[in-house]
Design an enzyme around this catalytic site. Structure first.
Site, PDB file in Angstrom:
ATOM      1  N   CYS A 180       0.865  -1.187   0.000  1.00  0.00           N
ATOM      2  CA  CYS A 180       0.000   0.000   0.000  1.00  0.00           C
ATOM      3  C   CYS A 180       0.900   1.235   0.000  1.00  0.00           C
ATOM      4  O   CYS A 180       2.073   1.132  -0.356  1.00  0.00           O
ATOM      5  CB  CYS A 180      -0.983  -0.025   1.168  1.00  0.00           C
ATOM      6  SG  CYS A 180      -0.235   0.028   2.808  1.00  0.00           S
ATOM      7  N   ASN A 191       2.270   1.454   4.295  1.00  0.00           N
ATOM      8  CA  ASN A 191       2.589   0.182   4.973  1.00  0.00           C
ATOM      9  C   ASN A 191       2.330   0.262   6.478  1.00  0.00           C
ATOM     10  O   ASN A 191       3.066  -0.311   7.286  1.00  0.00           O
ATOM     11  CB  ASN A 191       4.036  -0.269   4.677  1.00  0.00           C
ATOM     12  CG  ASN A 191       4.362  -1.698   5.120  1.00  0.00           C
ATOM     13  OD1 ASN A 191       5.489  -1.989   5.526  1.00  0.00           O
ATOM     14  ND2 ASN A 191       3.403  -2.596   5.080  1.00  0.00           N
ATOM     15  N   CYS A 243      -1.419   0.877   7.430  1.00  0.00           N
ATOM     16  CA  CYS A 243      -2.863   0.604   7.594  1.00  0.00           C
ATOM     17  C   CYS A 243      -3.291  -0.666   6.863  1.00  0.00           C
ATOM     18  O   CYS A 243      -3.600  -1.683   7.477  1.00  0.00           O
ATOM     19  CB  CYS A 243      -3.708   1.782   7.113  1.00  0.00           C
ATOM     20  SG  CYS A 243      -3.468   3.304   8.061  1.00  0.00           S
ATOM     21  N   ARG A 244      -3.328  -0.610   5.518  1.00  0.00           N
ATOM     22  CA  ARG A 244      -3.939  -1.707   4.749  1.00  0.00           C
ATOM     23  C   ARG A 244      -3.024  -2.902   4.544  1.00  0.00           C
ATOM     24  O   ARG A 244      -3.429  -4.047   4.788  1.00  0.00           O
ATOM     25  CB  ARG A 244      -4.417  -1.179   3.388  1.00  0.00           C
ATOM     26  CG  ARG A 244      -5.554  -0.186   3.485  1.00  0.00           C
ATOM     27  CD  ARG A 244      -5.727   0.570   2.182  1.00  0.00           C
ATOM     28  NE  ARG A 244      -4.561   1.402   1.894  1.00  0.00           N
ATOM     29  CZ  ARG A 244      -4.346   2.067   0.779  1.00  0.00           C
ATOM     30  NH1 ARG A 244      -5.228   1.979  -0.203  1.00  0.00           N
ATOM     31  NH2 ARG A 244      -3.270   2.805   0.617  1.00  0.00           N
ATOM     32  N   SER A 245      -1.797  -2.673   4.057  1.00  0.00           N
ATOM     33  CA  SER A 245      -0.970  -3.848   3.704  1.00  0.00           C
ATOM     34  C   SER A 245      -0.533  -4.663   4.926  1.00  0.00           C
ATOM     35  O   SER A 245      -0.495  -5.894   4.833  1.00  0.00           O
ATOM     36  CB  SER A 245       0.209  -3.473   2.812  1.00  0.00           C
ATOM     37  OG  SER A 245       1.064  -2.544   3.424  1.00  0.00           O
ATOM     38  N   ASP A 255      -8.824   3.511   1.984  1.00  0.00           N
ATOM     39  CA  ASP A 255      -7.680   3.731   2.870  1.00  0.00           C
ATOM     40  C   ASP A 255      -8.169   4.330   4.189  1.00  0.00           C
ATOM     41  O   ASP A 255      -8.608   5.484   4.230  1.00  0.00           O
ATOM     42  CB  ASP A 255      -6.701   4.685   2.182  1.00  0.00           C
ATOM     43  CG  ASP A 255      -5.396   4.782   2.938  1.00  0.00           C
ATOM     44  OD1 ASP A 255      -5.353   4.368   4.122  1.00  0.00           O
ATOM     45  OD2 ASP A 255      -4.421   5.268   2.356  1.00  0.00           O
TER      46      ASP A 255
HETATM   47  P1  4NP Z   1      -1.772   2.857   4.115  1.00  0.00           P
HETATM   48  O1  4NP Z   1      -2.397   4.231   4.678  1.00  0.00           O
HETATM   49  O2  4NP Z   1      -1.227   3.170   2.730  1.00  0.00           O
HETATM   50  O3  4NP Z   1      -2.914   1.911   4.061  1.00  0.00           O
HETATM   51  O4  4NP Z   1      -0.697   2.455   5.092  1.00  0.00           O
HETATM   52  C1  4NP Z   1      -1.721   5.460   4.682  1.00  0.00           C
HETATM   53  C2  4NP Z   1      -0.842   5.751   5.680  1.00  0.00           C
HETATM   54  C3  4NP Z   1      -0.218   6.974   5.708  1.00  0.00           C
HETATM   55  C4  4NP Z   1      -0.508   7.910   4.723  1.00  0.00           C
HETATM   56  C5  4NP Z   1      -1.375   7.605   3.707  1.00  0.00           C
HETATM   57  C6  4NP Z   1      -1.975   6.375   3.679  1.00  0.00           C
HETATM   58  N1  4NP Z   1       0.090   9.197   4.732  1.00  0.00           N
HETATM   59  O5  4NP Z   1      -0.180  10.011   3.849  1.00  0.00           O
HETATM   60  O6  4NP Z   1       0.911   9.491   5.627  1.00  0.00           O
END
Ligand code: 4NP
Length: 152
Positions: free
Chosen positions: A7, A10, A12-14, A122
């Site tokens: 993702c 790294n 939240c989702r992955s 997300d």
């Molecule tokens: P992830 O979520 O891609 O599912 O881990 C996010 C975590 C942080 C951010 C964006 C998405 N960010 O912009 O900091």
């Protein structure tokens, strides 16, 4: 078989996908190597987001070993499948990898054709970790069925 869940951050989702998928393969005694990574550099070295940890705690699924890291060029060679959590992650991976690896790069929601767009929402933006968990769990089951057919 080696699977990488990818993702943006790294956190939240992955990591949620990695942990949920690992729980499934452990229950079936399957031998697979799982890891996750982010296309961004924002959160390298961090444990999963509190929302992801709460969801995994509720499911009684372990995540202690999961530490955020950035996607590396070697990952395209090392892993058999690289699962993108959304179409942006998918496009980013296609853009930065040689064409020979493109068949390994897949949208994680690909087997769920009931879902019109191929993005796992997300929770960094939606704050809805439950919705994300439901989709990830459905996709994990679907991919496990597909991949079991490829194990010899
Ligand atoms: P992830 O979520 O891609 O599912 O881990 C996010 C975590 C942080 C951010 C964006 C998405 N960010 O912009 O900091």
């Amino acid at each position: 078989m080696k699977l990488l869940f990818v993702c943006l951050g790294n956190i939240c989702r992955s990591p949620m996908a990695e942990a949920i998928f690992r729980d499934l393969i452990q229950k079936e005694n399957l031998d697979m190597t799982l890891d996750s990574a982010g296309t961004s550099v924002y959160y390298g070295g961090n444990q999963p987001h509190l929302g992801t940890r709460k969801i995994l705690d509720k499911m009684n699924i372990d995540y202690d070993h999961i530490i955020s890291r950035q996607l590396k060029d070697e990952d395209f060679e090392k892993f058999d499948y690289l699962f993108a959590m959304d179409t942006q992650n998918y496009q980013d991976m296609l853009n930065r990898s040689p064409q020979k690896y493109h068949p390994k790069i897949r949208l994680f929601l690909e087997p769920l054709d009931t879902y019109p767009n191929k993005n796992i929402p997300d929770p960094w933006y939606t704050d809805d970790f439950e919705e994300t968990k439901i989709l990830i769990t459905q996709a994990a089951h679907a991919w496990l069925d597909i991949l079991k057919g490829e194990l010899n």
